[in-house]
Write an enzyme that holds these catalytic residues in place. Structure first.
Site, PDB file in Angstrom:
ATOM      1  N   SER A 240      -5.207   7.193   6.877  1.00 39.43           N
ATOM      2  CA  SER A 240      -4.340   7.706   8.127  1.00 39.43           C
ATOM      3  C   SER A 240      -4.882   7.595   9.496  1.00 39.43           C
ATOM      4  O   SER A 240      -5.323   6.709   9.874  1.00 39.43           O
ATOM      5  CB  SER A 240      -3.973   9.126   7.652  1.00 39.43           C
ATOM      6  OG  SER A 240      -2.871   9.826   8.517  1.00 39.43           O
TER       7      SER A 240
ATOM      8  N   ASP B 176       1.443   7.127   3.787  1.00 41.40           N
ATOM      9  CA  ASP B 176       0.214   7.431   4.160  1.00 41.40           C
ATOM     10  C   ASP B 176      -1.008   7.527   2.757  1.00 41.40           C
ATOM     11  O   ASP B 176      -0.323   7.790   1.921  1.00 41.40           O
ATOM     12  CB  ASP B 176       0.373   8.934   4.554  1.00 41.40           C
ATOM     13  CG  ASP B 176      -0.999   9.539   5.232  1.00 41.40           C
ATOM     14  OD1 ASP B 176      -2.128   9.327   4.916  1.00 41.40           O
ATOM     15  OD2 ASP B 176      -0.498  10.299   6.441  1.00 41.40           O
TER      16      ASP B 176
END
Length: 307
Positions: free
Chosen positions: A40, A154
């Site tokens: 991320s 993610d």
């Protein structure tokens, strides 16, 4: 003497700007980062660093105010998320052109999650910006990266701190940056004489009571906090991510773990870049000092006693 570092950067939203401060402090103190893996926001900062563009990127993000950041967030009614990153990446690519991961100056890994095939995806080649876009795509919030046979979101869903995936040269020091830190990490480090073991459940509310339409949590220290459905969901996700990070730290035990408190900033507090970068420098300084103190103690213990 310069020491080489394999660096692992966790997910954690805007708190990830602290990664910049950590990198700056590592280099200031003579450490050479030879590889980086991130999830991320960690993949974003790590990728920019691997490109050799961290100074320019830092100057750019610190110059943005809250309104300019909001303008870069393209709100959409897409069924795969309510925020598109296309506008932000177009601006970034205009200033810092995309590159292939295999052409970066150091080994780099970005973690994403394939929802269709239910597995981790480690990007080690191909477009850097595509890898970052996939790695930061918070499910139902930031639009996913879709391909013919997979939907990428993610990497924090399955692997918020990719210690196992980072490339390590012989002799590299393993340094991990945890953006889900809590109040007691440093005390636990001291009590365990440098080993890494992090609590997960100490800050779960002891009691939840109902007041009208709101739920009020009563924490162990007596603090009261109102929770609505969105914040409850956020707390649940945060707890899962924190637990996954704690498990990774316990399993792999990095040489140095730098903890950034989970309450340092909210996920989208990107306007706090300067404050968070400084936070990263400060926490890195503390952890490096602690590491050196422990190293000296162990060295003394290993030296033979002279008669």
């Amino acid at each position: 003497m310069e020491k080489s570092v394999a660096l692992v950067l966790s997910s954690g939203g805007a708190r990830g700007f602290a990664h910049i401060g950590v990198i700056q402090e590592l280099e200031k103190q003579g450490f050479c980062i030879t590889s980086v893996a991130g999830t991320s926001i960690g993949s974003w900062i790590g990728g920019i660093y691997a490109m050799g563009q961290l100074d320019y990127f830092t100057e750019s993000v610190c110059s943005l105010n809250r309104m300019e950041i909001l303008n870069l967030m393209n709100f959409t009614l897409n069924t795969h998320g309510v925020i598109s990153t296309e506008r932000a990446f177009r601006k970034m690519e205009k200033e810092i052109p995309d590159v292939l991961i295999e052409d970066l100056r150091i080994p780099y890994v970005a973690m994403a999650t394939d929802l269709v095939n239910r597995k981790e995806v480690a990007f080690t080649s191909g477009s850097l910006y595509k890898a970052i876009r996939a790695s930061i795509a918070i499910p139902a919030v930031i639009t996913s990266v879709q391909e013919c046979d997979r939907v990428l979101v993610d990497g924090g869903v399955l692997n918020p701190l990719p210690i196992k995936q980072v490339y390590r040269n012989p002799g590299d020091i393993l340094v991990a940056v945890n953006l889900y830190g809590t109040d007691n990490e440093r005390e636990k480090q001291r009590s365990l004489n440098g080993s890494v073991f992090n609590g997960t459940l100490h800050d779960i509310p002891d009691k939840i009571t109902m007041t009208g339409n709101k739920k009020i949590t009563l924490s162990s220290n007596g603090n009261r906090q109102s929770l609505n459905y969105i914040s409850i969901l956020k707390e649940m996700v945060g707890l899962v991510l924190q637990s996954n990070v704690d498990n990774a730290l316990e399993m792999y035990q990095p040489d140095i773990t730098i903890h950034i408190h989970k309450d340092s900033a909210k996920s989208f507090d990107f306007h706090k870049a300067e404050e968070l970068i400084e936070k990263g420098r400060i926490e890195a300084r503390k952890s490096l000092e602690f590491y050196r103190e422990n190293s000296m103690i162990h060295q003394i213990e290993r030296e033979p006693t002279r008669a």
